[in-house]
Design a protein around this motif. Sequence first.
Motif, PDB file in Angstrom:
ATOM      1  N   VAL A  35      32.876 -26.037  -9.692  1.00 17.96           N
ATOM      2  CA  VAL A  35      34.171 -26.488  -9.190  1.00 17.96           C
ATOM      3  C   VAL A  35      35.292 -25.775  -9.932  1.00 17.96           C
ATOM      4  O   VAL A  35      36.273 -25.341  -9.335  1.00 17.96           O
ATOM      5  CB  VAL A  35      34.299 -28.018  -9.355  1.00 17.96           C
ATOM      6  CG1 VAL A  35      35.674 -28.488  -8.943  1.00 17.96           C
ATOM      7  CG2 VAL A  35      33.231 -28.720  -8.542  1.00 17.96           C
ATOM      8  N   ASN A  36      35.155 -25.618 -11.246  1.00 18.41           N
ATOM      9  CA  ASN A  36      36.185 -25.020 -12.080  1.00 18.41           C
ATOM     10  C   ASN A  36      36.296 -23.522 -11.797  1.00 18.41           C
ATOM     11  O   ASN A  36      35.310 -22.801 -11.870  1.00 18.41           O
ATOM     12  CB  ASN A  36      35.837 -25.257 -13.553  1.00 18.41           C
ATOM     13  CG  ASN A  36      36.972 -24.927 -14.481  1.00 18.41           C
ATOM     14  OD1 ASN A  36      37.807 -24.095 -14.197  1.00 18.41           O
ATOM     15  ND2 ASN A  36      36.992 -25.588 -15.619  1.00 18.41           N
ATOM     16  N   PRO A  37      37.506 -23.009 -11.498  1.00 12.84           N
ATOM     17  CA  PRO A  37      37.652 -21.582 -11.214  1.00 12.84           C
ATOM     18  C   PRO A  37      37.355 -20.691 -12.420  1.00 12.84           C
ATOM     19  O   PRO A  37      37.026 -19.517 -12.255  1.00 12.84           O
ATOM     20  CB  PRO A  37      39.103 -21.440 -10.760  1.00 12.84           C
ATOM     21  CG  PRO A  37      39.781 -22.686 -11.144  1.00 12.84           C
ATOM     22  CD  PRO A  37      38.752 -23.741 -11.316  1.00 12.84           C
ATOM     23  N   SER A  38      37.414 -21.244 -13.622  1.00  9.51           N
ATOM     24  CA  SER A  38      37.093 -20.447 -14.805  1.00  9.51           C
ATOM     25  C   SER A  38      35.618 -20.090 -14.850  1.00  9.51           C
ATOM     26  O   SER A  38      35.230 -19.146 -15.527  1.00  9.51           O
ATOM     27  CB  SER A  38      37.456 -21.220 -16.080  1.00  9.51           C
ATOM     28  OG  SER A  38      38.842 -21.459 -16.118  1.00  9.51           O
TER      29      SER A  38
ATOM     30  N   GLY B 237      33.710 -19.591 -11.989  1.00  9.07           N
ATOM     31  CA  GLY B 237      33.287 -19.037 -10.713  1.00  9.07           C
ATOM     32  C   GLY B 237      33.539 -19.918  -9.516  1.00  9.07           C
ATOM     33  O   GLY B 237      33.096 -19.609  -8.423  1.00  9.07           O
ATOM     34  N   GLY B 238      34.245 -21.018  -9.702  1.00 12.61           N
ATOM     35  CA  GLY B 238      34.547 -21.910  -8.586  1.00 12.61           C
ATOM     36  C   GLY B 238      35.722 -21.401  -7.769  1.00 12.61           C
ATOM     37  O   GLY B 238      36.295 -20.338  -8.025  1.00 12.61           O
ATOM     38  N   ASN B 239      36.087 -22.163  -6.785  1.00  9.83           N
ATOM     39  CA  ASN B 239      37.181 -21.802  -5.896  1.00  9.83           C
ATOM     40  C   ASN B 239      38.493 -21.757  -6.685  1.00  9.83           C
ATOM     41  O   ASN B 239      38.859 -22.722  -7.344  1.00  9.83           O
ATOM     42  CB  ASN B 239      37.272 -22.854  -4.782  1.00  9.83           C
ATOM     43  CG  ASN B 239      38.264 -22.477  -3.707  1.00  9.83           C
ATOM     44  OD1 ASN B 239      39.111 -21.619  -3.895  1.00  9.83           O
ATOM     45  ND2 ASN B 239      38.149 -23.131  -2.571  1.00  9.83           N
ATOM     46  N   PRO B 240      39.247 -20.641  -6.606  1.00  6.53           N
ATOM     47  CA  PRO B 240      40.489 -20.534  -7.376  1.00  6.53           C
ATOM     48  C   PRO B 240      41.562 -21.528  -6.948  1.00  6.53           C
ATOM     49  O   PRO B 240      42.479 -21.818  -7.703  1.00  6.53           O
ATOM     50  CB  PRO B 240      40.949 -19.097  -7.145  1.00  6.53           C
ATOM     51  CG  PRO B 240      40.167 -18.583  -6.019  1.00  6.53           C
ATOM     52  CD  PRO B 240      38.938 -19.411  -5.891  1.00  6.53           C
ATOM     53  N   TYR B 241      41.458 -22.079  -5.754  1.00  6.95           N
ATOM     54  CA  TYR B 241      42.440 -23.052  -5.291  1.00  6.95           C
ATOM     55  C   TYR B 241      42.247 -24.418  -5.950  1.00  6.95           C
ATOM     56  O   TYR B 241      43.084 -25.295  -5.799  1.00  6.95           O
ATOM     57  CB  TYR B 241      42.387 -23.183  -3.768  1.00  6.95           C
ATOM     58  CG  TYR B 241      42.796 -21.908  -3.074  1.00  6.95           C
ATOM     59  CD1 TYR B 241      44.067 -21.371  -3.271  1.00  6.95           C
ATOM     60  CD2 TYR B 241      41.923 -21.225  -2.252  1.00  6.95           C
ATOM     61  CE1 TYR B 241      44.448 -20.205  -2.651  1.00  6.95           C
ATOM     62  CE2 TYR B 241      42.287 -20.055  -1.634  1.00  6.95           C
ATOM     63  CZ  TYR B 241      43.558 -19.544  -1.829  1.00  6.95           C
ATOM     64  OH  TYR B 241      43.926 -18.394  -1.229  1.00  6.95           O
ATOM     65  N   ASN B 242      41.151 -24.619  -6.666  1.00  6.06           N
ATOM     66  CA  ASN B 242      40.915 -25.877  -7.362  1.00  6.06           C
ATOM     67  C   ASN B 242      41.672 -25.949  -8.688  1.00  6.06           C
ATOM     68  O   ASN B 242      41.775 -27.015  -9.278  1.00  6.06           O
ATOM     69  CB  ASN B 242      39.423 -26.068  -7.665  1.00  6.06           C
ATOM     70  CG  ASN B 242      38.625 -26.362  -6.424  1.00  6.06           C
ATOM     71  OD1 ASN B 242      39.164 -26.793  -5.414  1.00  6.06           O
ATOM     72  ND2 ASN B 242      37.327 -26.134  -6.502  1.00  6.06           N
ATOM     73  N   GLY B 243      42.171 -24.844  -9.194  1.00  2.00           N
ATOM     74  CA  GLY B 243      42.782 -24.785 -10.517  1.00  2.00           C
ATOM     75  C   GLY B 243      43.948 -25.733 -10.689  1.00  2.00           C
ATOM     76  O   GLY B 243      44.018 -26.490 -11.658  1.00  2.00           O
ATOM     77  N   THR B 244      44.888 -25.729  -9.769  1.00  2.00           N
ATOM     78  CA  THR B 244      46.068 -26.583  -9.868  1.00  2.00           C
ATOM     79  C   THR B 244      45.682 -28.056  -9.803  1.00  2.00           C
ATOM     80  O   THR B 244      46.189 -28.881 -10.566  1.00  2.00           O
ATOM     81  CB  THR B 244      47.064 -26.244  -8.741  1.00  2.00           C
ATOM     82  OG1 THR B 244      47.380 -24.866  -8.811  1.00  2.00           O
ATOM     83  CG2 THR B 244      48.330 -27.060  -8.861  1.00  2.00           C
TER      84      THR B 244
ATOM     85  N   LEU C  70      42.771 -29.432 -10.638  1.00  2.00           N
ATOM     86  CA  LEU C  70      42.095 -29.825 -11.869  1.00  2.00           C
ATOM     87  C   LEU C  70      43.081 -29.971 -13.026  1.00  2.00           C
ATOM     88  O   LEU C  70      42.960 -30.880 -13.855  1.00  2.00           O
ATOM     89  CB  LEU C  70      41.003 -28.814 -12.219  1.00  2.00           C
ATOM     90  CG  LEU C  70      39.809 -28.771 -11.265  1.00  2.00           C
ATOM     91  CD1 LEU C  70      38.899 -27.618 -11.631  1.00  2.00           C
ATOM     92  CD2 LEU C  70      39.069 -30.081 -11.275  1.00  2.00           C
ATOM     93  N   LEU C  71      44.078 -29.082 -13.105  1.00  2.00           N
ATOM     94  CA  LEU C  71      45.083 -29.172 -14.160  1.00  2.00           C
ATOM     95  C   LEU C  71      45.926 -30.436 -14.015  1.00  2.00           C
ATOM     96  O   LEU C  71      46.230 -31.110 -15.006  1.00  2.00           O
ATOM     97  CB  LEU C  71      45.974 -27.933 -14.149  1.00  2.00           C
ATOM     98  CG  LEU C  71      47.043 -27.865 -15.227  1.00  2.00           C
ATOM     99  CD1 LEU C  71      46.399 -27.853 -16.609  1.00  2.00           C
ATOM    100  CD2 LEU C  71      47.902 -26.632 -15.037  1.00  2.00           C
ATOM    101  N   ASN C  72      46.285 -30.788 -12.788  1.00  2.00           N
ATOM    102  CA  ASN C  72      47.068 -32.007 -12.564  1.00  2.00           C
ATOM    103  C   ASN C  72      46.272 -33.253 -12.951  1.00  2.00           C
ATOM    104  O   ASN C  72      46.828 -34.194 -13.517  1.00  2.00           O
ATOM    105  CB  ASN C  72      47.519 -32.088 -11.108  1.00  2.00           C
ATOM    106  CG  ASN C  72      48.600 -31.089 -10.790  1.00  2.00           C
ATOM    107  OD1 ASN C  72      49.314 -30.636 -11.673  1.00  2.00           O
ATOM    108  ND2 ASN C  72      48.722 -30.728  -9.526  1.00  2.00           N
TER     109      ASN C  72
END
Length: 134
Positions: free
Chosen positions: A30-33, A35-42, A44-46
């Motif tokens: 899940v985490n883009p760091s 290999g997950g989808n880069p659109y999940n980053g925001t 997950l950070l929120n």
Amino acid sequence: MKRTIRNLLLFSTLSTILNVSATELIYQPVNPSFGGNPYNGTHLLNIANAINQYEPDDELGLTAADRLQTTLQSRLLNNLLDDVSSGKSDGGQLETDDFILNVVDDGNGGLTLNIYDKVTGESSIIQVSDPLGN
């Protein structure tokens, strides 16, 4: 007999359906760091910011006067080291409430810093040589 055949037929049909519907499990991060989808980053950070309970101290509890004193001491030390390293002076001294700092140019491009702690009475010597070997 009819009942046994019907139960056997029902059992074989269900087992066939269950075997056919099984698929291979593939891990998708899940985490883009990782290999997950880069659109999940925001997103997950929120979520991480929402559950963060950490409250930082205001400059480690320093008052405005303490921060001003620290800033002024830092600038004075910076100016003293700049003057000695640029050759404007051969050395200098900076005295604060807790420390006495003597800076001496050794003449070969290096500096010697003598630090005396007024509170504990300890003394330290730091020698910095010319990194270029001039």
